[in-house]
Design an enzyme around this catalytic site. Sequence first.
Site, PDB file in Angstrom:
ATOM      1  N   LYS A  12       0.866  -1.185   0.000  1.00 47.05           N
ATOM      2  CA  LYS A  12       0.000   0.000   0.000  1.00 47.05           C
ATOM      3  C   LYS A  12       0.902   1.235   0.000  1.00 47.05           C
ATOM      4  O   LYS A  12       1.983   1.224   0.618  1.00 47.05           O
ATOM      5  CB  LYS A  12      -0.866  -0.032   1.275  1.00 47.05           C
ATOM      6  CG  LYS A  12      -1.660   1.226   1.547  1.00 47.05           C
ATOM      7  CD  LYS A  12      -2.834   1.378   0.612  1.00 47.05           C
ATOM      8  CE  LYS A  12      -3.570   2.704   0.835  1.00 47.05           C
ATOM      9  NZ  LYS A  12      -4.528   3.015  -0.219  1.00 47.05           N
ATOM     10  N   CYS A  27      -1.775   9.687  -6.642  1.00 41.79           N
ATOM     11  CA  CYS A  27      -2.916   9.397  -5.773  1.00 41.79           C
ATOM     12  C   CYS A  27      -3.994  10.449  -6.009  1.00 41.79           C
ATOM     13  O   CYS A  27      -3.758  11.639  -5.797  1.00 41.79           O
ATOM     14  CB  CYS A  27      -2.520   9.397  -4.304  1.00 41.79           C
ATOM     15  SG  CYS A  27      -3.974   9.275  -3.252  1.00 41.79           S
ATOM     16  N   LYS A  33       4.649   5.413 -10.446  1.00 42.87           N
ATOM     17  CA  LYS A  33       3.235   5.111 -10.751  1.00 42.87           C
ATOM     18  C   LYS A  33       2.616   6.377 -11.329  1.00 42.87           C
ATOM     19  O   LYS A  33       2.500   7.405 -10.652  1.00 42.87           O
ATOM     20  CB  LYS A  33       2.507   4.698  -9.466  1.00 42.87           C
ATOM     21  CG  LYS A  33       1.013   4.466  -9.618  1.00 42.87           C
ATOM     22  CD  LYS A  33       0.685   3.051 -10.050  1.00 42.87           C
ATOM     23  CE  LYS A  33      -0.809   2.741 -10.015  1.00 42.87           C
ATOM     24  NZ  LYS A  33      -1.221   2.131  -8.769  1.00 42.87           N
ATOM     25  N   ASN A  39      -2.574   4.793 -12.743  1.00 40.84           N
ATOM     26  CA  ASN A  39      -3.402   4.849 -11.546  1.00 40.84           C
ATOM     27  C   ASN A  39      -4.868   5.008 -11.967  1.00 40.84           C
ATOM     28  O   ASN A  39      -5.178   5.182 -13.153  1.00 40.84           O
ATOM     29  CB  ASN A  39      -2.956   6.029 -10.675  1.00 40.84           C
ATOM     30  CG  ASN A  39      -3.222   5.788  -9.196  1.00 40.84           C
ATOM     31  OD1 ASN A  39      -4.262   5.219  -8.837  1.00 40.84           O
ATOM     32  ND2 ASN A  39      -2.316   6.210  -8.349  1.00 40.84           N
ATOM     33  N   SER A  40      -5.759   4.989 -10.994  1.00 40.80           N
ATOM     34  CA  SER A  40      -7.180   5.144 -11.291  1.00 40.80           C
ATOM     35  C   SER A  40      -7.457   6.519 -11.911  1.00 40.80           C
ATOM     36  O   SER A  40      -6.682   7.459 -11.730  1.00 40.80           O
ATOM     37  CB  SER A  40      -7.999   4.953 -10.013  1.00 40.80           C
ATOM     38  OG  SER A  40      -7.400   5.645  -8.951  1.00 40.80           O
ATOM     39  N   GLY A  54     -10.742  -0.754 -12.580  1.00 41.84           N
ATOM     40  CA  GLY A  54     -11.474  -1.910 -13.075  1.00 41.84           C
ATOM     41  C   GLY A  54     -11.789  -1.808 -14.562  1.00 41.84           C
ATOM     42  O   GLY A  54     -11.171  -1.043 -15.299  1.00 41.84           O
ATOM     43  N   GLY A  82      -4.635  -1.610 -14.623  1.00 39.21           N
ATOM     44  CA  GLY A  82      -5.946  -0.986 -14.815  1.00 39.21           C
ATOM     45  C   GLY A  82      -6.842  -1.833 -15.692  1.00 39.21           C
ATOM     46  O   GLY A  82      -6.605  -1.946 -16.894  1.00 39.21           O
ATOM     47  N   GLY A  83      -7.828  -2.463 -15.088  1.00 42.04           N
ATOM     48  CA  GLY A  83      -8.863  -3.129 -15.869  1.00 42.04           C
ATOM     49  C   GLY A  83      -8.595  -4.577 -16.222  1.00 42.04           C
ATOM     50  O   GLY A  83      -9.284  -5.149 -17.067  1.00 42.04           O
ATOM     51  N   GLY A 110      -5.718  -4.950  -9.781  1.00 46.11           N
ATOM     52  CA  GLY A 110      -6.253  -4.209  -8.644  1.00 46.11           C
ATOM     53  C   GLY A 110      -7.679  -4.625  -8.338  1.00 46.11           C
ATOM     54  O   GLY A 110      -7.917  -5.587  -7.603  1.00 46.11           O
ATOM     55  N   THR A 111      -8.629  -3.927  -8.932  1.00 50.90           N
ATOM     56  CA  THR A 111     -10.055  -4.142  -8.634  1.00 50.90           C
ATOM     57  C   THR A 111     -10.439  -5.624  -8.631  1.00 50.90           C
ATOM     58  O   THR A 111     -11.161  -6.077  -7.735  1.00 50.90           O
ATOM     59  CB  THR A 111     -10.914  -3.369  -9.660  1.00 50.90           C
ATOM     60  OG1 THR A 111     -10.611  -1.975  -9.543  1.00 50.90           O
ATOM     61  CG2 THR A 111     -12.400  -3.584  -9.417  1.00 50.90           C
TER      62      THR A 111
HETATM   63  C1  DHB Z   1      -5.153   5.988  -2.542  1.00 53.91           C
HETATM   64  C2  DHB Z   1      -5.662   5.874  -3.811  1.00 53.91           C
HETATM   65  C3  DHB Z   1      -4.809   5.787  -4.907  1.00 53.91           C
HETATM   66  O1  DHB Z   1      -5.228   5.646  -6.185  1.00 53.91           O
HETATM   67  C4  DHB Z   1      -3.463   5.810  -4.716  1.00 53.91           C
HETATM   68  O2  DHB Z   1      -2.654   5.738  -5.775  1.00 53.91           O
HETATM   69  C5  DHB Z   1      -2.942   5.919  -3.441  1.00 53.91           C
HETATM   70  C6  DHB Z   1      -3.784   5.998  -2.353  1.00 53.91           C
HETATM   71  C7  DHB Z   1      -6.016   6.100  -1.360  1.00 53.91           C
HETATM   72  O3  DHB Z   1      -7.029   6.826  -1.430  1.00 53.91           O
HETATM   73  O4  DHB Z   1      -5.707   5.502  -0.321  1.00 53.91           O
END
Ligand code: DHB
Length: 305
Positions: free
Chosen positions: A46, A125, A162, A191-192, A218, A244-245, A266-267
Site C-alpha cells: 500500500k 494518488c 506510478k 493509476n485510477s 477496473g 488498470g482493468g 487491482g479491482t
Molecule cells: C489511494 C488511492 C490511490 O489511487 C493511490 O494511488 C494511493 C492511495 C487512497 O485513497 O488511499
Amino acid sequence: MLTTSLGDGKIPLDVCLYNASGVHCTTQEELDQLDQCKYTGAVLTKSCTIEPRLGNDHPRYYDDVFGSINSNGLCNEGYQFYSSWKSKQQKKPYIISVAGPTVEDTCTIISECSNNAIFELNMSCPNIGKGSGNLAYDKEAFQEYLRKVTESMGNESLYGIKLPPFWFPEQFDQATEVINEFRPTFVTTCNSIPNGLLIGDHNKVAIQPHDGFGGIGGRYIKPVTLANVAQFKKRGLCSIVGCGGVSNGRDAFELLLVGADAVQIGTAAMSPTGLGVFKLVASQLRRQMKAFKCEKISDIYQLNK
Ligand code: DHB
C-alpha cells in the site's frame, strides 16, 4: 512461461502478474498472503506515508460489474512497518509504494528505508488535495519532484513511477522527456482515473468522502490503460508495468501485446475471489500464449509488430 523482468533483468519476476498498490497489501497478514501466493511475481505494498493513517470514512470503496471507485485516503501502517516487513520466502521482489504525499515526506521515507529497497513512487494518488496527486501533469513540478527524490536514493537504487492516466499526445511527449531524463527502472501505468463518480443502488453517491468523487478502476478503464501502455511503448520508454482493468487472461495478454513487461491486478483482486484471481488469470494467460504460439512473455509483443 510467465517469467519476465523489469529494468533489463534487474528485477526478475517468476510470474508477470502481481498486485496493484492498495489491493490486499496494507497489513502484515495481507503482505504474508501475497508472499505465499504462487501466481504472483512480486509483493507491492500500500502507498505509505511517514505516520500511520486510518484513511477516510467508510464507505470509501465500492464496485459494480464494470469496476470500482475509491477514496481510501491513504490508510496505511506508516513507512516503518513496510520497510521492516520481511518476506518469509525471500523469493519475490518486494516493492514499497511511497505516497509521500509531499516531496519532502517522500525523500524522508526513501532515505530512511534500506539501500536495497525497491520503490514505486506514487505520483498519482487522486484522493489527496495537495501533494503528489497531479504532479506528473506539470513538467516542471514532475522534474523537481524526481530531482529531489532521486537525490535521496543511492545511485544503484531500483525504482518505478506510478503514473496517472494521460490523454493527449503532448502529455505523453512531455512525460516521456522527464522519464528519459531520470531513467527509472520501470513506470507503472496507470493509476485510477481521478474524480469519477458512481451512483449506488440507493440512488446516492456510492462512497462517502469528497461528496462521492474518487478514483475509478477496473473494467471501466481498460481502454485507457491499453492506450497509456501503447503510447509509452511507442516512445521507447523503460520497462512498463500495465495496471488498470485486468480481470482475466485475455486482458493481461492485451496489455502485454501493446508493450507491457508485467501486469498488475487491482479491482479484480478486491472481489470475493480475492487473490484467487491470480491463479485464474495466470492459467488463462498461459492458454492464450499457447493458442498464439508464444513461448515467453516477450513473444506476445512481437505478435503486434
Ligand atoms: C489511494 C488511492 C490511490 O489511487 C493511490 O494511488 C494511493 C492511495 C487512497 O485513497 O488511499
